[in-house]
Design a protein around this motif. Structure first.
Motif, short mmCIF file in Angstrom:
data_model
loop_
_atom_site.label_atom_id
_atom_site.label_comp_id
_atom_site.label_asym_id
_atom_site.label_seq_id
_atom_site.Cartn_x
_atom_site.Cartn_y
_atom_site.Cartn_z
N PRO A 1 3.57 -6.31 -11.83
CA PRO A 1 2.29 -6.51 -12.52
C PRO A 1 1.11 -5.85 -11.79
O PRO A 1 1.06 -5.84 -10.56
N ALA A 2 0.18 -5.32 -12.57
CA ALA A 2 -1.02 -4.70 -12.02
C ALA A 2 -2.27 -5.36 -12.62
O ALA A 2 -3.36 -4.80 -12.55
N ASP A 3 -2.10 -6.54 -13.16
CA ASP A 3 -3.19 -7.26 -13.81
C ASP A 3 -4.35 -7.50 -12.85
O ASP A 3 -4.14 -7.91 -11.70
N GLY A 4 -5.54 -7.25 -13.33
CA GLY A 4 -6.74 -7.59 -12.57
C GLY A 4 -7.11 -6.63 -11.46
O GLY A 4 -8.11 -6.86 -10.77
N LEU A 5 -6.35 -5.59 -11.25
CA LEU A 5 -6.68 -4.64 -10.18
C LEU A 5 -7.87 -3.78 -10.59
O LEU A 5 -7.84 -3.12 -11.63
N ARG A 6 -8.91 -3.81 -9.79
CA ARG A 6 -10.11 -3.01 -10.01
C ARG A 6 -10.57 -2.47 -8.66
O ARG A 6 -10.55 -3.19 -7.65
N ALA A 7 -11.01 -1.23 -8.65
CA ALA A 7 -11.43 -0.60 -7.41
C ALA A 7 -12.69 -1.25 -6.86
O ALA A 7 -13.59 -1.65 -7.61
N ARG A 8 -12.73 -1.36 -5.54
CA ARG A 8 -13.93 -1.82 -4.85
C ARG A 8 -14.04 -1.04 -3.55
O ARG A 8 -13.06 -0.44 -3.09
N GLN A 9 -15.22 -1.05 -2.97
CA GLN A 9 -15.44 -0.32 -1.73
C GLN A 9 -15.30 -1.25 -0.53
O GLN A 9 -15.74 -2.41 -0.56
N LEU A 10 -14.71 -0.73 0.51
CA LEU A 10 -14.57 -1.45 1.78
C LEU A 10 -15.94 -1.76 2.34
O LEU A 10 -16.85 -0.93 2.29
N SER A 11 -16.10 -2.95 2.91
CA SER A 11 -17.37 -3.33 3.52
C SER A 11 -17.14 -3.78 4.96
O SER A 11 -16.03 -4.19 5.31
N PRO A 12 -18.17 -3.74 5.79
CA PRO A 12 -18.02 -4.22 7.17
C PRO A 12 -17.55 -5.68 7.23
O PRO A 12 -16.80 -6.05 8.14
N ALA A 13 -17.94 -6.50 6.27
CA ALA A 13 -17.52 -7.90 6.24
C ALA A 13 -16.00 -8.05 6.11
O ALA A 13 -15.43 -9.02 6.60
N ASP A 14 -15.35 -7.07 5.47
CA ASP A 14 -13.89 -7.11 5.33
C ASP A 14 -13.19 -7.12 6.68
O ASP A 14 -12.10 -7.68 6.81
N LEU A 15 -13.81 -6.51 7.67
CA LEU A 15 -13.18 -6.41 8.99
C LEU A 15 -13.08 -7.77 9.68
O LEU A 15 -12.28 -7.94 10.60
N ASP A 16 -13.89 -8.71 9.26
CA ASP A 16 -13.82 -10.07 9.80
C ASP A 16 -13.11 -11.04 8.87
O ASP A 16 -12.62 -12.07 9.29
N LYS A 17 -13.06 -10.70 7.60
CA LYS A 17 -12.46 -11.59 6.59
C LYS A 17 -10.94 -11.53 6.61
O LYS A 17 -10.27 -12.53 6.33
N PHE A 18 -10.38 -10.36 6.93
CA PHE A 18 -8.93 -10.16 6.83
C PHE A 18 -8.26 -10.19 8.19
O PHE A 18 -8.87 -9.89 9.21
N ASP A 19 -6.97 -10.56 8.19
CA ASP A 19 -6.16 -10.57 9.41
C ASP A 19 -5.55 -9.20 9.66
O ASP A 19 -5.36 -8.80 10.81
N TYR A 20 -5.23 -8.50 8.58
CA TYR A 20 -4.68 -7.14 8.64
C TYR A 20 -5.49 -6.25 7.72
O TYR A 20 -5.68 -6.58 6.55
N VAL A 21 -5.94 -5.11 8.23
CA VAL A 21 -6.56 -4.08 7.41
C VAL A 21 -5.65 -2.87 7.56
O VAL A 21 -5.52 -2.30 8.64
N VAL A 22 -5.01 -2.50 6.45
CA VAL A 22 -3.90 -1.55 6.48
C VAL A 22 -4.30 -0.26 5.76
O VAL A 22 -4.48 -0.25 4.54
N ALA A 23 -4.43 0.80 6.53
CA ALA A 23 -4.83 2.11 6.00
C ALA A 23 -3.62 2.88 5.50
O ALA A 23 -2.51 2.74 6.02
N MET A 24 -3.85 3.73 4.52
CA MET A 24 -2.78 4.56 4.00
C MET A 24 -2.55 5.83 4.80
O MET A 24 -1.46 6.38 4.78
N ASP A 25 -3.59 6.30 5.50
CA ASP A 25 -3.42 7.51 6.30
C ASP A 25 -4.43 7.54 7.45
O ASP A 25 -5.27 6.63 7.58
N GLU A 26 -4.34 8.56 8.26
CA GLU A 26 -5.19 8.69 9.44
C GLU A 26 -6.67 8.79 9.06
O GLU A 26 -7.54 8.22 9.74
N GLU A 27 -6.97 9.50 7.99
CA GLU A 27 -8.36 9.64 7.53
C GLU A 27 -8.95 8.27 7.16
O GLU A 27 -10.09 7.94 7.51
N ASN A 28 -8.15 7.45 6.45
CA ASN A 28 -8.60 6.11 6.09
C ASN A 28 -8.77 5.24 7.33
O ASN A 28 -9.72 4.46 7.42
N LEU A 29 -7.88 5.40 8.29
CA LEU A 29 -7.96 4.65 9.54
C LEU A 29 -9.27 4.96 10.26
O LEU A 29 -9.97 4.06 10.73
N THR A 30 -9.62 6.22 10.30
CA THR A 30 -10.88 6.65 10.91
C THR A 30 -12.07 6.04 10.16
O THR A 30 -13.02 5.55 10.78
#
Length: 160
Positions: free
Chosen positions: A65-94
């Protein structure tokens, strides 16, 4: 509750695919009540948009299922809200690291997959190869789930 965030460039191809695949794996193992999952993009070009039609086609074919998936932009608050922040590639990691310090564990999805030389999930927005991306995302999500289960001592509770 363990919180996992998948991140790619625009949040319409790879990261929503990973979100849907990981959520599906959690539900199959009866762990959806212990782990939450979301996705975001480094850039804001597609905010509010559904996943790319190539991502939706692969997920539909696989019965995910892909119900409810909508794009959003990463925010600095996400870095404290999540336990894992998982990038798809090196550019995203940077891009993630540019936002500042994180209490989350920040890694690439394929960092946990030992038998791959290239730890970057290619962007199918440019390559068109959604099948290859699905295979890599599935492999990476499976390994990430195993890692989280071991780290937090989560046991599989099969759904009836």
């Amino acid at each position: 509750m363990i919180r996992v965030l998948f991140v790619c460039l625009g949040n319409i191809c790879r990261s929503p695919m990973a979100e849907a695949v990981f959520r599906h794996m959690l539900e199959e193992k009866g762990l959806a009540d212990q782990v939450t999952v979301d996705s975001a993009g480094i850039g804001g070009w597609h905010v509010g948009d559904p996943p790319h039609r190539g991502t939706l086609a692969v997920l539909a074919r696989e019965g995910i299922p892909a119900d409810g998936l909508r794009a959003r932009q990463l925010s600095p608050a996400d870095l404290d809200k999540f336990d894992y922040v998982v990038a798809m590639d090196e550019e995203n990691l940077t891009g993630i690291r540019r936002l500042g310090q994180s209490r989350a564990r920040v890694l690439r999805l394929l960092d946990l997959v030992d038998d791959l030389d290239d730890k970057n999930v290619p962007d199918p927005y440019y390559t068109g190869n959604f099948e290859q991306v699905y295979a890599l995302v599935t492999k990476g999500c499976g390994r990430l789930l195993e890692h989280i289960q071991q780290e937090y001592g989560l046991s599989v509770r099969r759904q009836a």
